[in-house]
Design a protein around this motif. Structure first.
Motif, PDB file in Angstrom:
ATOM      1  N   SER A   1       0.849  -1.194   0.000  1.00 47.99           N
ATOM      2  CA  SER A   1       0.000   0.000   0.000  1.00 47.99           C
ATOM      3  C   SER A   1       0.881   1.239   0.000  1.00 47.99           C
ATOM      4  O   SER A   1       2.073   1.185   0.351  1.00 47.99           O
ATOM      5  CB  SER A   1      -0.928   0.028   1.220  1.00 47.99           C
ATOM      6  OG  SER A   1      -0.200   0.264   2.415  1.00 47.99           O
TER       7      SER A   1
ATOM      8  N   ILE B   1      -3.515   3.497   0.628  1.00 45.07           N
ATOM      9  CA  ILE B   1      -4.318   2.881  -0.436  1.00 45.07           C
ATOM     10  C   ILE B   1      -3.738   1.510  -0.765  1.00 45.07           C
ATOM     11  O   ILE B   1      -2.538   1.386  -1.048  1.00 45.07           O
ATOM     12  CB  ILE B   1      -4.307   3.759  -1.707  1.00 45.07           C
ATOM     13  CG1 ILE B   1      -4.815   5.165  -1.376  1.00 45.07           C
ATOM     14  CG2 ILE B   1      -5.161   3.124  -2.809  1.00 45.07           C
ATOM     15  CD1 ILE B   1      -4.553   6.174  -2.491  1.00 45.07           C
ATOM     16  N   ASN B   2      -4.567   0.478  -0.724  1.00 42.88           N
ATOM     17  CA  ASN B   2      -4.101  -0.864  -1.053  1.00 42.88           C
ATOM     18  C   ASN B   2      -3.562  -0.910  -2.473  1.00 42.88           C
ATOM     19  O   ASN B   2      -4.052  -0.220  -3.369  1.00 42.88           O
ATOM     20  CB  ASN B   2      -5.244  -1.870  -0.888  1.00 42.88           C
ATOM     21  CG  ASN B   2      -4.786  -3.297  -1.122  1.00 42.88           C
ATOM     22  OD1 ASN B   2      -4.781  -3.789  -2.251  1.00 42.88           O
ATOM     23  ND2 ASN B   2      -4.381  -3.961  -0.052  1.00 42.88           N
TER      24      ASN B   2
ATOM     25  N   GLU C   1      -5.771  -0.937  -5.427  1.00 44.56           N
ATOM     26  CA  GLU C   1      -6.617   0.240  -5.675  1.00 44.56           C
ATOM     27  C   GLU C   1      -5.809   1.448  -6.158  1.00 44.56           C
ATOM     28  O   GLU C   1      -6.384   2.504  -6.426  1.00 44.56           O
ATOM     29  CB  GLU C   1      -7.365   0.613  -4.388  1.00 44.56           C
ATOM     30  CG  GLU C   1      -8.173  -0.528  -3.776  1.00 44.56           C
ATOM     31  CD  GLU C   1      -9.240  -1.054  -4.726  1.00 44.56           C
ATOM     32  OE1 GLU C   1      -9.793  -0.252  -5.507  1.00 44.56           O
ATOM     33  OE2 GLU C   1      -9.526  -2.271  -4.689  1.00 44.56           O
TER      34      GLU C   1
ATOM     35  N   SER D   1      -4.081   4.049  -8.421  1.00 46.19           N
ATOM     36  CA  SER D   1      -4.334   4.510  -9.791  1.00 46.19           C
ATOM     37  C   SER D   1      -3.034   4.517 -10.594  1.00 46.19           C
ATOM     38  O   SER D   1      -1.940   4.374 -10.045  1.00 46.19           O
ATOM     39  CB  SER D   1      -4.919   5.918  -9.763  1.00 46.19           C
ATOM     40  OG  SER D   1      -3.918   6.849  -9.309  1.00 46.19           O
TER      41      SER D   1
ATOM     42  N   ARG E   1      -8.338  -8.772 -10.695  1.00 45.90           N
ATOM     43  CA  ARG E   1      -7.278  -8.257  -9.809  1.00 45.90           C
ATOM     44  C   ARG E   1      -5.931  -8.879 -10.155  1.00 45.90           C
ATOM     45  O   ARG E   1      -4.897  -8.213 -10.074  1.00 45.90           O
ATOM     46  CB  ARG E   1      -7.634  -8.519  -8.349  1.00 45.90           C
ATOM     47  CG  ARG E   1      -8.847  -7.755  -7.867  1.00 45.90           C
ATOM     48  CD  ARG E   1      -8.790  -7.425  -6.392  1.00 45.90           C
ATOM     49  NE  ARG E   1      -8.797  -8.586  -5.525  1.00 45.90           N
ATOM     50  CZ  ARG E   1      -8.705  -8.506  -4.195  1.00 45.90           C
ATOM     51  NH1 ARG E   1      -8.596  -7.332  -3.601  1.00 45.90           N
ATOM     52  NH2 ARG E   1      -8.722  -9.607  -3.453  1.00 45.90           N
TER      53      ARG E   1
ATOM     54  N   ARG F   1      -4.397  -7.080 -13.021  1.00 44.15           N
ATOM     55  CA  ARG F   1      -3.825  -5.804 -12.571  1.00 44.15           C
ATOM     56  C   ARG F   1      -2.513  -6.036 -11.821  1.00 44.15           C
ATOM     57  O   ARG F   1      -1.531  -5.304 -12.035  1.00 44.15           O
ATOM     58  CB  ARG F   1      -4.823  -5.081 -11.667  1.00 44.15           C
ATOM     59  CG  ARG F   1      -4.317  -3.759 -11.073  1.00 44.15           C
ATOM     60  CD  ARG F   1      -4.030  -2.721 -12.150  1.00 44.15           C
ATOM     61  NE  ARG F   1      -3.695  -1.423 -11.556  1.00 44.15           N
ATOM     62  CZ  ARG F   1      -3.354  -0.350 -12.252  1.00 44.15           C
ATOM     63  NH1 ARG F   1      -3.319  -0.414 -13.584  1.00 44.15           N
ATOM     64  NH2 ARG F   1      -3.047   0.780 -11.656  1.00 44.15           N
TER      65      ARG F   1
END
Length: 270
Positions: A34, A38-39, A42, A44, A84, A87
């Motif tokens: 993180s 923010i993990n 997630e 951006s 996921r 990603r």
């Protein structure tokens, strides 16, 4: 040679502060879980560009994408985890690393009764990783299929894939009530990566590596001839399901303790 990495997000939410302290400790790699609270799943594209720019300025590289993939219910739609995984693989390639951390699912019932679906999903994930030349690292976790060492070994043996290895986290097995030495023997042939935290069984708290009951020095010695990452995850202030925290002073103590153990074992490290 051992390459010391770790979860820098235990230090602070702010990523630049994480890297500043990391650089001061002389560490060259970190495991991206993180940033700014923010993990990793997630973050951006703007976030990851900033992470790359900042870490590059400090000369620090990513060793693994510390994803929470597989910390979901086996009853849920698998497409969520496949998206996921896509990603996470993109992130691994973007940061120039070979590893993505995964888990083997919770269940709303008894996960051990969901063996067929667990293995089907993990095999599909390993095949996707193979196509992308990425290695998935399975970590044990309370209440997932691979919570115990024999279950973790079963997964790796069944999948029989060079793109699927096991993380060995000594403290996780101490917490699960297993003898770490026996757990390491069970998993030895499939251990690809080591997480470093130590647990006191009597006190029921995490300790500075080498001061608890998780036989970390023994584990290091069993893998002394490998070229592998050992990743600091001390959890000395807070230990939670999706992460932990450790003050900078305590983190430095943990890192110095690990370096001391490696030197005593004559294991080269960077």
């Amino acid at each position: 040679m051992f390459h010391i990495s770790g979860f820098a997000d235990e230090l602070d939410r702010d990523f630049e502060k994480q890297m500043s302290i990391w650089h001061d400790m002389g560490l060259k790699y970190f495991e991206l879980r993180s940033a700014w609270g923010i993990n990793v799943m997630e973050l951006s594209d703007d976030h990851i560009k900033k992470i790359k720019d900042i870490s590059s300025q400090y000369g620090i590289k990513v060793s693994c994408i510390g994803s929470p993939i597989g910390k979901t219910y086996i009853e849920d739609d698998f497409s969520y985890e496949l998206n996921r995984l896509d990603r996470a693989i993109f992130l691994a390639k973007y940061f120039g690393c070979s590893f993505v951390r995964v888990f083997s699912f919770y269940s709303k019932g008894n996960i051990l009764e969901k063996r067929e679906e667990v293995f089907k999903r993990l095999a599909k994930m390993a095949e996707i990783a193979r196509e992308s030349n990425i290695i998935l690292l399975h970590e044990n976790e309370h209440a997932i299929y691979g919570e115990l060492s024999l279950q973790s070994r079963e997964i790796a043996k069944e999948l029989n894939s060079p793109n699927f290895g096991l993380v060995f986290d000594p403290a996780n097995y101490s917490v699960a009530g297993e003898d770490v030495i026996e757990a390491e023997k069970n998993m030895h042939d499939y251990i690809t990566y080591i997480h470093v935290k130590d647990y006191s069984i009597k006190e029921k708290i995490m300790k500075v590596p080498g001061e608890g009951d998780s036989n970390i020095k023994y584990v290091f010695n069993q893998h002394r001839d490998k070229d592998m990452f050992i990743s600091m995850e001390p959890h000395l202030d807070i230990a939670g399901q999706f992460g932990g925290s450790t003050s900078p002073d305590k983190y430095r103590m943990a890192v110095e303790s690990v370096k001391k153990m490696l030197n005593e074992l004559n294991i080269s490290w960077e």
